[in-house]
Write an enzyme that holds these catalytic residues in place. Sequence first.
Site, PDB file in Angstrom:
ATOM      1  N   GLU A   1      -0.410   1.432  -0.796  1.00 24.98           N
ATOM      2  CA  GLU A   1       1.344   0.851   0.386  1.00 24.98           C
ATOM      3  C   GLU A   1       1.353  -0.788   0.194  1.00 24.98           C
ATOM      4  O   GLU A   1       2.329  -1.298   0.323  1.00 24.98           O
ATOM      5  CB  GLU A   1       0.985   1.639   1.790  1.00 24.98           C
ATOM      6  N   ASP A   2      -0.131  -0.850   0.719  1.00 25.62           N
ATOM      7  CA  ASP A   2      -0.578  -2.094   1.133  1.00 25.62           C
ATOM      8  C   ASP A   2      -1.071  -4.008  -0.234  1.00 25.62           C
ATOM      9  O   ASP A   2      -1.153  -4.583   0.295  1.00 25.62           O
ATOM     10  CB  ASP A   2      -1.297  -2.888   2.500  1.00 25.62           C
TER      11      ASP A   2
END
Length: 752
Positions: free
Chosen positions: A130-131
Amino acid sequence: MSAEATNPASPGAVAGPMTGAVPSPAPRRRSLPRLDLRRLGRAALLGSATRDRLPDAIGHVVEAHRAHHPDADIEPLRRAYVLAESSHRGQMRKSGEPYITHPLAVTLILAELGAETTTLTASLLHDTVEDTDVTLAQVREQFGEEVRYLVDGVTKLEKVDYGAAAEPETFRKMLVATGSDVRVMSIKLADRLHNMRTLGVMRPEKQARIAKVTRDVLIPLAERLGVQALKTELEDLVFAILHPEEYEHTRALIVENAARCDDPLAEIAAEMRTVLNEADIASEVLIRPRHFVSLHRVSRKRGRLRGCDFGRLLVLVNEDADCYGVLGELHTCMKPVVSEFKDFIAVPKFNLYQSLHTALARADGQVAEVLIRTHQMHKVAEAGVIALGNPYAPPASSEDPADGERADPTRPGWLSRLLEWQRAAPDPDTFWSTLREDLAQDREITVFRPDGGTLGLPEGASCVDAAYAQYGEDAHACIGARVNGRLATLSTVLRDGDTVQLLMGQDPASEPSREWLDHAHTPAARIAIQRWLTAHPAPPEAGRAGAAETSRESPAEDSATPPPSSTSATGAAAASGAPLTPAAPGRSRTSRAIGGAEASASPEAVVADRPGASIRLARCCTPVPPDEVTGFAVRGGVVTVHRVECAAVARMKGTGRAEVDVSWGESAECRVTLIAESFGRPHLLADLTEAIALEGAEIVSATVEPPTQQRVRHTYTLQLTDAAHLPALMRAMRNVAGVYDVSRAQHHVPTW
């Protein structure tokens, strides 16, 4: 993922793993020292460890992991940390700490609870896709499909807008994202716990919003998955944010109790140790302080708190049989409160929980609650599904699950049922409303089936819920129940320990009633009923009829008449297609009638010891051969004949009325009134009249009373050519589906 920084003034006062030292209850389990996030941050800034050396930053994780899994291969953890640290390098939390401290803290929470290596590996990587620039393909290549599946599931959960988690469609998406692997939700719960611990830097309104979502969605999910260690700490953190005044009051009570010189729980624990040592039962007796929310609830329930209210006593043993041995010794040598005993070993809770519960009373009136369980039961009680090791290991049998199908590790399969509910619900609102009710239930009852099996239901569940829990959508054909051997309506609320026998109709046209929704509390029942009603909408005219239709006749009764095969001499009106006609206005107990009025003929079968007297069979008890009978002279030279057990006989004897000897003659023809008690269903009237006709009886009159709680009463006055056929006739009527009792009428009429 937006994990936040630690705030020393935030409700870190809640006891639990990795929390600060505060005046609070003692920890509920042995935990490792708190993870120093700042030290980890400095270690992370120094870069990755050498290829063969374990990074210092994950030393706590490995130590906690090997405490539960001594032979675990830690190489995947080392590689996962290296990838996570290098990917998150340069990312900082709002507190200024390196972001890597967040996945480390989440992984340590899971390691302390006994999660297996695959879950810990995925936990370290849960924010990378996600990051950072890490892809799922990379995760699969380096760590395998299982880890990729978990990371993907957590990533999808993070894309759910938790700010709108109360919206039905949002929550459905969250469940689909979770998939069929409870480990996804386990990682999410640990992630939320760490973020709640470090929520202090957020604005108050944002803290409240996150706390409410945690309270409404994630805490109930933790309860359903049996992860009590996470659930209780989340409860305390939410309590501190949403109810700060009550939290501080509870905290003050704990501080005040800690300053007391005496400790009644410690005194009882010492006495228990002595009793168990003398009985030669290897055991460990511990004091389990209540967490903040639990103590707050006890305070509201009991008012002034005493020493024993601040905790419970926990007895840990090695074998299941030792649990009952401990129970026997404590109940023999100390003063038990028997009403507090519950056996959750023989009948585990829906979330895997097993223990014996009892209570012991002191001479001063204080009562200490006692929990008795094995060490393995304790592990599962704390960690729930997380404690199951690797639940998705290949099955030992040769039969492999179908492609894409995963075995559910939880015995009750709550998450799997949840996924089935969301697929079966006709619309998101129906699913959400029923699920909210289920999540709000924090207590469960266990009811027994006649075959010895059990059903776990929420407190307040009815026979409707039991029917759908046992039969699924086949419960549409349920017509009633017996609870503890007594007939009961489907609306009957069940209690813990009840025995429930569900009565199923044989008619394929059976259908659920809209009224059942008023008594259905479980998602399985409500969704199944709602789904059927949606697929079978009522005609418009039925809706306009409204309450008048309900009061006029049973929705389960069918106005169709019996088929031609059921015709009989005087019952031809009922069998030939003649419609049912309303009963006379004065007959308030009946709603419909067939044929003529009730008759009270005086059959020549009866011989009286009074020559020339007219004979009348009493309507209150309708005697027939070979009933034992007696007679009484009334006005007009008439002798009324009663069964000897008739209540009117005792009344007339009490007034000094002289009896007249009567007996049955040779003629066997008789007239009798029978009452059939039944559960309403379509075609019931037709089936009953057909059964009567096939036995050769003639219907003189018949009435059907308005339904009451899905029960219908039919009253038939019948002419029999031979009284000896009465038992067979009553058996035939009882064998009609939906009929649960047939009896002779006992009318209450004035005494002559």
